[in-house]
Design an enzyme around this catalytic site. Sequence first.
Site, PDB file in Angstrom:
ATOM      1  N   ASP A 214       0.967  -1.357   0.054  1.00  0.00           N
ATOM      2  CA  ASP A 214       0.090   0.109   0.096  1.00  0.00           C
ATOM      3  C   ASP A 214       0.785   1.140   0.043  1.00  0.00           C
ATOM      4  O   ASP A 214       1.735   1.558   0.895  1.00  0.00           O
ATOM      5  CB  ASP A 214      -0.924  -0.197   1.245  1.00  0.00           C
ATOM      6  CG  ASP A 214      -2.064   1.114   0.975  1.00  0.00           C
ATOM      7  OD1 ASP A 214      -3.038   0.821   1.238  1.00  0.00           O
ATOM      8  OD2 ASP A 214      -1.456   2.292   1.060  1.00  0.00           O
ATOM      9  N   GLU A 241      -0.958  -0.857  -4.422  1.00  0.00           N
ATOM     10  CA  GLU A 241      -2.112  -0.157  -4.058  1.00  0.00           C
ATOM     11  C   GLU A 241      -1.817   1.266  -3.856  1.00  0.00           C
ATOM     12  O   GLU A 241      -0.737   1.917  -3.253  1.00  0.00           O
ATOM     13  CB  GLU A 241      -2.650  -0.694  -2.734  1.00  0.00           C
ATOM     14  CG  GLU A 241      -3.990   0.177  -2.235  1.00  0.00           C
ATOM     15  CD  GLU A 241      -4.752  -0.519  -1.441  1.00  0.00           C
ATOM     16  OE1 GLU A 241      -4.781  -1.719  -1.299  1.00  0.00           O
ATOM     17  OE2 GLU A 241      -5.278   0.173  -0.427  1.00  0.00           O
ATOM     18  N   GLU A 269      -9.242   4.204  -2.351  1.00  0.00           N
ATOM     19  CA  GLU A 269      -9.893   4.703  -1.233  1.00  0.00           C
ATOM     20  C   GLU A 269     -10.417   6.223  -0.735  1.00  0.00           C
ATOM     21  O   GLU A 269     -11.021   6.443   0.033  1.00  0.00           O
ATOM     22  CB  GLU A 269      -9.137   3.990  -0.077  1.00  0.00           C
ATOM     23  CG  GLU A 269      -7.935   4.590   0.311  1.00  0.00           C
ATOM     24  CD  GLU A 269      -7.220   3.918   1.123  1.00  0.00           C
ATOM     25  OE1 GLU A 269      -6.442   2.563   0.598  1.00  0.00           O
ATOM     26  OE2 GLU A 269      -6.558   4.323   2.273  1.00  0.00           O
ATOM     27  N   ASP A 292     -13.988   3.338   0.072  1.00  0.00           N
ATOM     28  CA  ASP A 292     -14.388   3.146   1.522  1.00  0.00           C
ATOM     29  C   ASP A 292     -15.865   3.559   1.639  1.00  0.00           C
ATOM     30  O   ASP A 292     -16.187   4.700   1.309  1.00  0.00           O
ATOM     31  CB  ASP A 292     -13.526   4.142   2.499  1.00  0.00           C
ATOM     32  CG  ASP A 292     -13.732   3.926   3.863  1.00  0.00           C
ATOM     33  OD1 ASP A 292     -12.907   3.645   4.395  1.00  0.00           O
ATOM     34  OD2 ASP A 292     -15.032   4.293   4.324  1.00  0.00           O
ATOM     35  N   HIS A 319     -12.309  -0.652   0.672  1.00  0.00           N
ATOM     36  CA  HIS A 319     -11.177  -0.150   1.844  1.00  0.00           C
ATOM     37  C   HIS A 319     -11.791  -0.569   3.309  1.00  0.00           C
ATOM     38  O   HIS A 319     -13.001  -0.421   3.469  1.00  0.00           O
ATOM     39  CB  HIS A 319     -10.911   1.490   1.762  1.00  0.00           C
ATOM     40  CG  HIS A 319     -10.222   1.708   2.804  1.00  0.00           C
ATOM     41  ND1 HIS A 319     -10.612   2.685   3.914  1.00  0.00           N
ATOM     42  CD2 HIS A 319      -8.724   1.526   3.170  1.00  0.00           C
ATOM     43  CE1 HIS A 319      -9.807   2.600   4.749  1.00  0.00           C
ATOM     44  NE2 HIS A 319      -8.432   2.221   4.498  1.00  0.00           N
ATOM     45  N   GLU A 339     -11.093  -6.511   2.893  1.00  0.00           N
ATOM     46  CA  GLU A 339      -9.881  -6.155   3.744  1.00  0.00           C
ATOM     47  C   GLU A 339     -10.275  -6.064   5.243  1.00  0.00           C
ATOM     48  O   GLU A 339     -11.353  -5.818   5.723  1.00  0.00           O
ATOM     49  CB  GLU A 339      -9.555  -4.752   3.320  1.00  0.00           C
ATOM     50  CG  GLU A 339      -8.282  -3.986   4.299  1.00  0.00           C
ATOM     51  CD  GLU A 339      -7.861  -2.917   3.876  1.00  0.00           C
ATOM     52  OE1 GLU A 339      -8.460  -1.993   3.162  1.00  0.00           O
ATOM     53  OE2 GLU A 339      -6.830  -2.437   4.358  1.00  0.00           O
TER      54      GLU A 339
HETATM   55  C1  LIG Z   1      -1.908   1.145   5.712  1.00  0.00           C
HETATM   56  C2  LIG Z   1      -2.081   2.299   4.641  1.00  0.00           C
HETATM   57  O1  LIG Z   1      -0.857   3.220   4.903  1.00  0.00           O
HETATM   58  C3  LIG Z   1      -3.192   3.094   5.289  1.00  0.00           C
HETATM   59  O2  LIG Z   1      -2.835   3.481   6.640  1.00  0.00           O
HETATM   60  C4  LIG Z   1      -4.453   2.020   5.151  1.00  0.00           C
HETATM   61  O3  LIG Z   1      -5.434   2.551   6.109  1.00  0.00           O
HETATM   62  C5  LIG Z   1      -5.160   2.113   3.982  1.00  0.00           C
HETATM   63  O4  LIG Z   1      -4.432   2.657   2.872  1.00  0.00           O
HETATM   64  C6  LIG Z   1      -5.653   0.656   3.596  1.00  0.00           C
HETATM   65  O5  LIG Z   1      -5.426   0.334   2.459  1.00  0.00           O
HETATM   66  O6  LIG Z   1      -6.039   0.128   4.530  1.00  0.00           O
HETATM   67 MG    MG Z   2      -5.001   1.536   0.845  1.00  0.00          MG
END
Ligand SMILES: C[C@H](O)[C@H](O)[C@@H](O)[C@@H](O)C(=O)O
Ligand code: MG
Length: 395
Positions: A214, A241, A269, A292, A319, A339
Amino acid sequence: MSLSRIKHVRAFVARGAGADYHDQGAGHWIDDHIATPMSRYPEYRQSRQSFGINVLGTLVVEIEAEDGTIGFAVTTGGEPAAYIVEKHLARFLEGRSPVEVEKIWDQMYFSTQYYGRKGLVVNAISGVDLALWDLLGKLRGEPVYHMLGGAVRDELQFYATGARPDVAKELGFIGGKLPLHHGPAEGLEGLEKNIALLADMRSKCGDDFWLMCDCWMALDLDYATRLAHRAWNECGLKWIEEALSPDDYWAYAELRKKAPPGLLVTTGEHEATRWGFRMLIDMGCCDIIQPDVGWCGGVTELIKIANYADSRGVMMIPHGSSVYSYHFVITRHNSPFAEFLMMHPGPTEVVPMFAPQLLGEPVPQNGRIRVSALDKPGFGVELNADVPLHRPYTH
Ligand SMILES: C[C@H](O)[C@H](O)[C@@H](O)[C@@H](O)C(=O)O
Ligand SMILES: [Mg+2]
């Protein structure tokens, strides 16, 4: 058959994790030198909280019906979102039937379009929409997923996001998504560190475990292309990602053309509404969209987003947004997994994603949640009364 009409809409702010899951204490993996667009400034490299990733806090929306039934939801938005709910959006709900989710959404979106469209305003609209679906389910005595068409499978399966994909494998998840730690400003040395971490995790997880990365909007096209090829060839990366700025649809389309065949490019997201996701899909920006549901417009908008993606053979994997995405994913064939954000500081154990705000929040066992865990009215959770709430505005 008429349902009890909406009497009150109230917006509160809660601090300390929960829906604003970046709002964690010190020493948490989620704030440990993670690459972001702000990493070009050395003073903001070590901690995302230093540049304000947790500045908003959680928005809690309550919608009370005339019979006393209360639907609620939590999302990211805090005090400014509470202002928008109380001073602008509430007028489209109070006195209305909770059945009118489409008309209410339409009025909330187009009445704020002149200053909204994405980000905070659509977070606020999403919070109201989720609370409305929760109220509808509680008034009808059925879970939200029933109202979305029912389950297409008996359980949800999850990949885990966090610093320990090796632990995620032991816990039964189908994959692990690592945060990227070094962006372009840290040069080739940073790129080598990124690859070394991915290679280490690949060696610990074995060849068959899904390993993803990510990038939280941190990269430019050249760096993302180089990382994609190295991570695919040397570490068997499954997807890269959110490598680029959410606004740079053109660069995403280029990245997808330049990425090695087989490596998936994912994003979404920080995108919002059916129009934003149509842009991502029609411009060929990604293989998987990741809205999200607490930020893209809520359930009412996610229905439109997901159906458009389905009609174009694009997977929709929301997300991490706790129960709000579980009730949706279980009803869609083009959402075959979900996720789970590992919110334990290590992360070395499974804890509720929106802890401590939601009572009754189901968590994966062996990386899965049975559909029966969702069989409670609405989204099936209650607000933790021990979490202090502040109502900054009224109307
Ligand atoms: C892990 C990532 O840096 C973000 O904190 C996360 O919240 C988001 O991008 C994800 O896809 O879960
Ligand atoms: Mg992410």
